[in-house]
Design an enzyme around this catalytic site. Structure first.
Site, PDB file in Angstrom:
ATOM      1  CG  ASP A  80      -1.789   1.123   1.411  1.00  0.00           C
ATOM      2  OD1 ASP A  80      -1.762   2.067   0.549  1.00  0.00           O
ATOM      3  OD2 ASP A  80      -2.602   1.149   2.254  1.00  0.00           O
ATOM      4  CG  HIS A 132      -8.279   1.544  -4.293  1.00  0.00           C
ATOM      5  ND1 HIS A 132      -9.469   2.254  -3.835  1.00  0.00           N
ATOM      6  CD2 HIS A 132      -6.968   1.721  -3.917  1.00  0.00           C
ATOM      7  CE1 HIS A 132      -8.785   3.083  -2.973  1.00  0.00           C
ATOM      8  NE2 HIS A 132      -7.437   2.700  -2.899  1.00  0.00           N
TER       9      HIS A 132
END
Length: 429
Positions: free
Chosen positions: A243, A337
């Site tokens: 991330d 995403h």
């Protein structure tokens, strides 16, 4: 988890953008460190080897490891805790000014807080009734950052100085916000690589508030510890995904323009400052973990194993948004995403994400209360966070696995010069 790697970071977590490391140094004790920490602490994020701890005889003090000697300076052009590497422990706390407290009391409070932050970040005891919680530790990369909420300006009679960029955020369909855990007059971000050092700072800041302000809400977070991986790498969040891969870096062209208010920006007291959007984003982990790895990768648009885009290559290989499989389907799904959050898919909108993961126990029904304390920095939230979140709101595949539970927007002024306190230009201007 926006598809954006935090500069010099040791390890992170995400949601509407992705970093690592640990240096070397030596000291003997907290007290002896006071005169040497500045010389022995190295720049964050310069090494990635695991830190070793050697046992010492009972009659000799063990030397501080690099984890303890790392020091961040309080005074500077920008406040600490924005471009510094992610720390292993974090606390976020918001205050409301007490009834009857105004500009004078706020100025006195920020003066106390700045004095305390400067001392603690140098590895020194708190100037007011130190609790000795961090007595044996070094600075441990401690950073303390201060910001002002929208309501602060009305309570201090400074409405004319309130920035337009601090206008309340719009409502989003994914919001399930608890107003009691949102916003606030004042906001403080604390980060350190030692849990006791971080707690010590939290306690000192709370005690310094005295009768001038009361706690509105407080949240605790964490990241992977420096040296926990064999080499520096982008962190994973609680969904197991790498991330922060495309987080902007200070070395990028235009970084300062996107993240910091310019020197001659408006209002003048915000020069070299930034705006922080803070969101408590709960991850619906039970639902997420029912998905196959392939399904999880399709939601994000990146491989879970190494963070590479589904279009191929390594973590840093540019994503091919047009690539299709043998059946003509997009390899990176249209609602992935990582596709939706790309700056080139949002008119260049970008933000510096610097989050902490959180876990606040297990609900009575056995569901973990866990997720991400999302913190992003930008020169203007209407050009950074808002356009990206609006687009996520319209069709992000990840949205069914997360829930935004609290929110705040804070004006974080530039760093304090020697002899000044944070926010002095606003409160005494």
């Amino acid at each position: 988890m926006a598809d954006q790697s935090i500069p010099q970071a040791r390890t992170p977590g995400t949601l509407p953008g992705e970093t690592d490391a640990a240096p070397a140094g030596e000291g003997i004790s907290r007290r002896r460190l006071l005169g040497t920490a500045g010389a022995t602490g190295l720049v964050l994020g310069t090494a990635g080897a695991a830190v070793g701890y050697a046992a010492a005889p009972s009659d000799a003090a063990a030397p501080l490891t690099s984890l303890g000697t790392d020091r961040t300076m309080f005074h500077g052009k920008h406040q600490p805790g924005i471009t510094d590497g992610l720390q292993a422990r974090g606390h976020l706390i918001a205050f409301d000014l007490a009834a009857g407290a105004g500009r004078k009391e706020a100025a006195s409070l920020l003066r106390r807080w700045s004095q305390t932050a400067r001392r603690l970040m140098a590895g020194e005891p708190s100037p007011h009734d130190d609790t000795d919680v961090a007595r044996d530790a070094g600075p441990s990369s401690l950073t303390i950052t201060f910001g002002f909420g929208h309501s602060f300006f009305g309570r201090t009679g400074l409405e004319k100085q309130r920035p337009a960029a601090l206008d309340p955020l719009p409502e989003f369909s994914s919001d399930h916000l608890d107003k009691n855990r949102s916003n606030g007059d004042l906001w403080v971000q604390i980060g350190a690589n030692d849990a006791l050092v971080a707690f010590h700072a939290l306690r000192a800041i709370q005690k310094d508030a005295g009768s001038a302000a009361r706690v509105r809400w407080q949240m605790n977070g964490f990241n992977r510890s420096p040296g926990a991986t064999a080499h520096p790498m982008t962190a994973r969040n609680l969904m197991g995904q790498i991330d922060g891969t495309r987080n902007p870096k200070p070395s990028d062209a235009g970084f300062d323009q996107r993240i910091f208010v310019p020197e001659k920006g408006e209002p003048a007291w915000m020069a070299n400052g930034s705006y922080a959007v803070v969101r408590r984003i709960r991850m619906l982990l039970d639902d997420w973990e029912k998905l196959s790895v392939k399904a999880q990768e399709d939601v994000i648009g990146r491989r879970k194993s190494d963070g590479a885009a589904l279009s191929g290559g390594t973590e840093t290989t540019a994503m091919d948004l047009e690539k299709t499989d043998a059946k003509g389907n997009l390899v990176v799904p249209i609602n992935a995403h990582a596709r939706i959050t790309r700056p080139d898919q949002n008119g260049g909108a970008a933000m510096l994400r610097r989050p902490f993961s959180f876990h606040d126990g297990i609900d009575p029904d056995g569901v973990p209360d866990a997720g991400l304390l999302f913190i992003c920095w930008q020169a203007d939230p209407l050009r950074g966070f808002v356009p990206v979140q609006r687009k996520l709101d319209r069709g992000d595949a990840l949205s069914q696995f997360i829930r935004h539970e609290s929110s705040g927007l804070f004006a974080v002024p530039g760093g304090a010069a020697e002899g000044e306190y944070v926010g002095q230009k606003l409160l005494e201007g």
